[in-house]
Design a protein around this motif. Structure first.
Motif, mmCIF file in Angstrom:
data_model
loop_
_atom_site.group_PDB
_atom_site.id
_atom_site.type_symbol
_atom_site.label_atom_id
_atom_site.label_comp_id
_atom_site.label_asym_id
_atom_site.label_seq_id
_atom_site.Cartn_x
_atom_site.Cartn_y
_atom_site.Cartn_z
ATOM 1 N N TRP A 8 56.421 43.030 42.867
ATOM 2 C CA TRP A 8 54.984 43.317 42.891
ATOM 3 C C TRP A 8 54.563 43.907 44.229
ATOM 4 N N ASP A 9 55.169 43.474 45.332
ATOM 5 C CA ASP A 9 54.891 44.101 46.616
ATOM 6 C C ASP A 9 55.210 45.592 46.552
ATOM 7 N N GLU A 10 56.358 45.912 45.990
ATOM 8 C CA GLU A 10 56.779 47.311 45.903
ATOM 9 C C GLU A 10 55.828 48.105 45.005
ATOM 10 N N ARG A 11 55.357 47.479 43.936
ATOM 11 C CA ARG A 11 54.435 48.177 43.034
ATOM 12 C C ARG A 11 53.118 48.496 43.734
ATOM 13 N N TYR A 12 52.637 47.558 44.525
ATOM 14 C CA TYR A 12 51.347 47.742 45.187
ATOM 15 C C TYR A 12 51.447 48.510 46.500
ATOM 16 N N CYS A 41 40.296 33.778 40.509
ATOM 17 C CA CYS A 41 40.923 34.914 39.829
ATOM 18 C C CYS A 41 42.442 34.786 39.950
ATOM 19 N N LEU A 42 43.101 34.635 38.814
ATOM 20 C CA LEU A 42 44.547 34.436 38.765
ATOM 21 C C LEU A 42 45.280 35.771 38.697
ATOM 22 N N ALA A 43 46.401 35.881 39.418
ATOM 23 C CA ALA A 43 47.206 37.106 39.422
ATOM 24 C C ALA A 43 46.314 38.313 39.684
ATOM 25 N N GLU A 44 45.532 38.234 40.754
ATOM 26 C CA GLU A 44 44.454 39.192 40.991
ATOM 27 C C GLU A 44 44.922 40.516 41.564
ATOM 28 N N GLY A 45 46.138 40.579 42.089
ATOM 29 C CA GLY A 45 46.668 41.866 42.520
ATOM 30 C C GLY A 45 45.848 42.521 43.612
ATOM 31 N N GLU A 46 45.359 43.735 43.339
ATOM 32 C CA GLU A 46 44.677 44.553 44.339
ATOM 33 C C GLU A 46 43.179 44.270 44.437
ATOM 34 N N GLY A 47 42.677 43.317 43.647
ATOM 35 C CA GLY A 47 41.343 42.801 43.909
ATOM 36 C C GLY A 47 40.175 43.400 43.166
ATOM 37 N N ARG A 48 40.418 44.276 42.215
ATOM 38 C CA ARG A 48 39.290 44.963 41.565
ATOM 39 C C ARG A 48 38.333 43.997 40.873
ATOM 40 N N ASN A 49 38.855 42.975 40.218
ATOM 41 C CA ASN A 49 37.993 42.025 39.517
ATOM 42 C C ASN A 49 37.315 41.061 40.481
ATOM 43 N N ALA A 50 38.050 40.620 41.492
ATOM 44 C CA ALA A 50 37.486 39.714 42.484
ATOM 45 C C ALA A 50 36.324 40.361 43.225
ATOM 46 N N VAL A 51 36.487 41.610 43.600
ATOM 47 C CA VAL A 51 35.427 42.319 44.317
ATOM 48 C C VAL A 51 34.214 42.522 43.418
ATOM 49 N N PHE A 52 34.441 42.861 42.173
ATOM 50 C CA PHE A 52 33.339 43.008 41.215
ATOM 51 C C PHE A 52 32.538 41.712 41.112
ATOM 52 N N LEU A 53 33.221 40.596 41.013
ATOM 53 C CA LEU A 53 32.529 39.312 40.880
ATOM 54 C C LEU A 53 31.822 38.930 42.174
ATOM 55 N N ASP A 64 47.476 35.580 44.163
ATOM 56 C CA ASP A 64 48.514 36.476 43.666
ATOM 57 C C ASP A 64 49.790 36.212 44.451
ATOM 58 N N SER A 65 50.914 36.560 43.854
ATOM 59 C CA SER A 65 52.199 36.369 44.533
ATOM 60 C C SER A 65 52.482 37.474 45.537
ATOM 61 N N SER A 66 51.720 38.558 45.500
ATOM 62 C CA SER A 66 51.983 39.705 46.356
ATOM 63 C C SER A 66 51.023 39.746 47.541
ATOM 64 N N ALA A 67 51.552 39.586 48.731
ATOM 65 C CA ALA A 67 50.738 39.726 49.935
ATOM 66 C C ALA A 67 50.279 41.165 50.111
ATOM 67 N N VAL A 68 51.075 42.114 49.660
ATOM 68 C CA VAL A 68 50.697 43.521 49.756
ATOM 69 C C VAL A 68 49.469 43.791 48.888
ATOM 70 N N GLY A 69 49.496 43.286 47.649
ATOM 71 C CA GLY A 69 48.354 43.466 46.763
ATOM 72 C C GLY A 69 47.100 42.836 47.326
ATOM 73 N N LEU A 70 47.223 41.614 47.853
ATOM 74 C CA LEU A 70 46.043 40.913 48.362
ATOM 75 C C LEU A 70 45.508 41.541 49.645
ATOM 76 N N ALA A 71 46.366 42.164 50.429
ATOM 77 C CA ALA A 71 45.877 42.899 51.595
ATOM 78 C C ALA A 71 44.998 44.055 51.154
ATOM 79 N N LYS A 72 45.380 44.715 50.077
ATOM 80 C CA LYS A 72 44.546 45.790 49.534
ATOM 81 C C LYS A 72 43.258 45.224 48.947
ATOM 82 N N ALA A 73 43.335 44.019 48.362
ATOM 83 C CA ALA A 73 42.132 43.374 47.828
ATOM 84 C C ALA A 73 41.144 43.082 48.948
ATOM 85 N N ALA A 74 41.636 42.567 50.067
ATOM 86 C CA ALA A 74 40.763 42.276 51.200
ATOM 87 C C ALA A 74 40.139 43.554 51.742
#
Length: 215
Positions: A8-12, A41-53, A64-74
């Motif tokens: 998931w890190d590689e994907r994000y 928000c479970l398995a939130e990835g890059e944060g699109r739903n969390a930011v909307f809420l 999320d299990s991916s620190a890369v995805g959550l960095a993009k979410a932040a």
């Protein structure tokens, strides 16, 4: 995080948001049903739903299990002028505190069956009285459509299976349907999905509810 990047890190790990910046369409359509307050928000990835809420005034924790995805979410939250909390954790190890959440959101969170059932048991206990659980996931019919989602049927969900796994919650909405999914370059095309909105009974987990709100 270890030096070795996860799948998931590689994907994000790309400049674009692989599932887009806009919220999941089903979640956006039912968001008025969510009580104000704390949302997980479970398995939130890059944060699109969390930011909307968060834009709608909720206090949001994205896991999320991916620190890369959550960095993009932040980063997305900062660009959007809102704040979210993030926790990097495998959902097999993440404990949902009983009676803690006004709403829990699970969008395309596909896990091995035993892990999914254990997580859903925690979801049932994790909601405050009247709390809402929103889920959208692919059904086994998605395998024939080949427009995204996991590669095997066991990772997908059905309405009947979710009714069993979420026993104790009231189903306000529940259906299996095909719809056009347009969510970034990895989720675009016709999709076979299950969509549910569930509510925890008022009076459930009363003791937890009091402790969670006590100051």
């Amino acid at each position: 995080m270890s030096d070795k990047m996860t799948q998931w890190d590689e994907r994000y790990d790309t400049a674009d948001f692989v599932y887009g910046r806009e919220p999941n369409a089903f979640l956006a359509g039912v968001s008025d049903l969510l009580p104000p307050g704390d949302v997980l928000c479970l398995a939130e990835g890059e944060g699109r739903n969390a930011v909307f809420l968060a834009k709608r005034g909720h206090r949001v924790l994205a896991v999320d299990s991916s620190a890369v995805g959550l960095a993009k979410a932040a980063r997305l939250a900062e660009e959007s002028g809102v704040r979210i909390e993030t926790v990097t954790a495998d959902l097999a190890d993440f404990a949902i505190e009983p009676g803690r959440w006004d709403a829990i959101v699970s969008i395309f969170c596909h896990l091995p069956p035993a892990m999914r059932r254990a997580l859903h048991r925690q979801v049932v206990q994790g909601l405050r009285p009247g709390g809402i659980f929103v889920l959208e996931a692919y059904t086994p019919a998605q395998l024939a459509l080949r427009t995204g989602g996991p590669p095997t049927e066991e990772l997908m969900m059905t309405l009947a299976g979710l009714r069993e796994e979420l026993a104790g919650l009231e189903f306000l909405q529940g259906r299996e349907v095909e719809r056009d999914v347009v969510e970034g370059r990895l989720h675009t095309g016709r999709g076979a999905v299950v969509q549910i909105v569930c509510r925890a009974a008022v009076g459930k987990n009363t003791d937890y509810h009091c402790r969670a709100r006590r100051v």
